[in-house]
Design a protein around this motif. Structure first.
Motif, PDB file in Angstrom:
ATOM      1  N   LEU A   1      31.770  85.078  57.445  1.00  0.00           N
ATOM      2  CA  LEU A   1      31.824  83.628  57.191  1.00  0.00           C
ATOM      3  C   LEU A   1      30.603  83.145  56.412  1.00  0.00           C
ATOM      4  O   LEU A   1      30.679  82.189  55.652  1.00  0.00           O
ATOM      5  N   PHE A   2      29.469  83.807  56.629  1.00  0.00           N
ATOM      6  CA  PHE A   2      28.206  83.348  56.064  1.00  0.00           C
ATOM      7  C   PHE A   2      27.675  84.250  54.944  1.00  0.00           C
ATOM      8  O   PHE A   2      26.749  83.867  54.249  1.00  0.00           O
TER       9      PHE A   2
ATOM     10  N   LEU B   1      27.435  83.702  68.477  1.00  0.00           N
ATOM     11  CA  LEU B   1      28.269  84.197  69.570  1.00  0.00           C
ATOM     12  C   LEU B   1      28.085  83.359  70.832  1.00  0.00           C
ATOM     13  O   LEU B   1      29.051  83.112  71.569  1.00  0.00           O
ATOM     14  N   SER B   2      26.870  82.892  71.063  1.00  0.00           N
ATOM     15  CA  SER B   2      26.622  81.993  72.201  1.00  0.00           C
ATOM     16  C   SER B   2      27.376  80.685  72.019  1.00  0.00           C
ATOM     17  O   SER B   2      27.962  80.147  72.974  1.00  0.00           O
ATOM     18  N   GLU B   3      27.373  80.164  70.784  1.00  0.00           N
ATOM     19  CA  GLU B   3      28.111  78.929  70.496  1.00  0.00           C
ATOM     20  C   GLU B   3      29.613  79.127  70.718  1.00  0.00           C
ATOM     21  O   GLU B   3      30.288  78.245  71.255  1.00  0.00           O
ATOM     22  N   LEU B   4      30.127  80.290  70.293  1.00  0.00           N
ATOM     23  CA  LEU B   4      31.548  80.572  70.506  1.00  0.00           C
ATOM     24  C   LEU B   4      31.872  80.640  71.992  1.00  0.00           C
ATOM     25  O   LEU B   4      32.898  80.113  72.438  1.00  0.00           O
TER      26      LEU B   4
ATOM     27  N   ALA C   1      38.603  83.106  68.079  1.00  0.00           N
ATOM     28  CA  ALA C   1      39.001  81.707  68.262  1.00  0.00           C
ATOM     29  C   ALA C   1      37.797  80.791  68.102  1.00  0.00           C
ATOM     30  O   ALA C   1      36.700  81.099  68.571  1.00  0.00           O
ATOM     31  N   ASP C   2      37.998  79.690  67.410  1.00  0.00           N
ATOM     32  CA  ASP C   2      36.997  78.638  67.198  1.00  0.00           C
ATOM     33  C   ASP C   2      35.890  79.014  66.217  1.00  0.00           C
ATOM     34  O   ASP C   2      34.970  78.231  65.995  1.00  0.00           O
ATOM     35  N   ALA C   3      35.956  80.192  65.616  1.00  0.00           N
ATOM     36  CA  ALA C   3      34.900  80.613  64.692  1.00  0.00           C
ATOM     37  C   ALA C   3      34.846  79.746  63.439  1.00  0.00           C
ATOM     38  O   ALA C   3      33.783  79.611  62.827  1.00  0.00           O
TER      39      ALA C   3
ATOM     40  N   PRO D   1      30.340  77.315  60.716  1.00  0.00           N
ATOM     41  CA  PRO D   1      29.549  76.813  59.589  1.00  0.00           C
ATOM     42  C   PRO D   1      29.071  75.378  59.780  1.00  0.00           C
ATOM     43  O   PRO D   1      28.060  74.979  59.215  1.00  0.00           O
ATOM     44  N   HIS D   2      29.782  74.601  60.589  1.00  0.00           N
ATOM     45  CA  HIS D   2      29.374  73.226  60.859  1.00  0.00           C
ATOM     46  C   HIS D   2      28.337  73.155  61.974  1.00  0.00           C
ATOM     47  O   HIS D   2      27.608  72.177  62.085  1.00  0.00           O
ATOM     48  N   ILE D   3      28.282  74.199  62.806  1.00  0.00           N
ATOM     49  CA  ILE D   3      27.365  74.221  63.944  1.00  0.00           C
ATOM     50  C   ILE D   3      26.018  74.836  63.567  1.00  0.00           C
ATOM     51  O   ILE D   3      24.963  74.302  63.904  1.00  0.00           O
ATOM     52  N   LEU D   4      26.057  75.967  62.856  1.00  0.00           N
ATOM     53  CA  LEU D   4      24.825  76.665  62.487  1.00  0.00           C
ATOM     54  C   LEU D   4      24.271  76.079  61.188  1.00  0.00           C
ATOM     55  O   LEU D   4      25.018  75.801  60.258  1.00  0.00           O
TER      56      LEU D   4
END
Length: 195
Positions: A21-22, A34-37, A119-121, A125-128
């Motif tokens: 993604l990045f 991964l913690s955010e997920l 899921a939710d990945a 990009p909006h979180i990090l």
């Protein structure tokens, strides 16, 4: 993320999908992702399980350490992209924190990965807070081929047949992934296996 959740949330191809993604992420950034997920999935976060999942993905070549020359970042030069080599901002005369170095290692998608998104990945990009990044595949492929050769030599020296089997598979993966020839490494592994 709990240890029970680790295979589903942090499977090696899911890890590769998050990194993809990045373009590339440091270990610390991937751990945070991964913690955010896990948080979004209402799972407990297990930092040890996350670190172990990343270690497995790196050992199996789903993720690979990327050299600074292979990394680019929007608005940065190659010299400023790589994280400092020591915890003290790059002062090589001072003692560096080995954990800080480990967290600063840049990881890119490797030849053994089939990137998939957990899921939710798509929200990551909006979180990090990570700028646009890319990887020079030619420079990355050369570094991965060097690592593969060194890993094969080490596994031969240790007579580690299980590791040699994994590395033999990677020799095929890398040839499909990049325009490189891993035939010499594969031949050396096969010769060792046959002896």
């Amino acid at each position: 993320m709990t240890a029970d959740d680790a295979p589903s949330v942090a499977a090696r191809d899911d890890l590769a999908g998050v990194v993809d993604l990045f373009g590339w992420l440091t270990r610390a950034e991937l751990s945070r992702a991964l913690s955010e997920l896990a948080f979004k999935q209402r799972a407990a976060v297990d930092d040890e399980a996350i670190a172990a999942a990343i270690d497995i993905a790196v050992a199996e070549y789903a993720l690979v350490p990327a050299p600074p020359a292979a990394l680019s970042e929007a608005g940065a030069t190659p010299e400023t992209v790589a994280p400092p080599s020591g915890a003290n901002g790059g002062d090589t005369d001072a003692v560096a924190d080995p954990d800080a170095d480990r967290d600063a290692v840049a990881l890119a998608v490797g030849p053994a990965a089939f990137p998939s998104l957990p899921a939710d990945a798509e929200d990551l990009p909006h979180i990090l807070d990570v700028p646009d990044r890319s990887v020079d595949r030619e420079a990355l492929a050369a570094a991965v081929l060097d690592r593969l050769s060194a890993d094969a030599i080490a596994a031969i020296g240790e007579s580690d047949t299980e590791r040699l089997e994994t590395l033999a598979d990677v020799t095929y993966d890398i040839e499909a992934w990049a325009p490189v020839d891993a035939g010499d490494i594969r031949d050396r592994i096969v010769d060792e296996a046959d002896s």
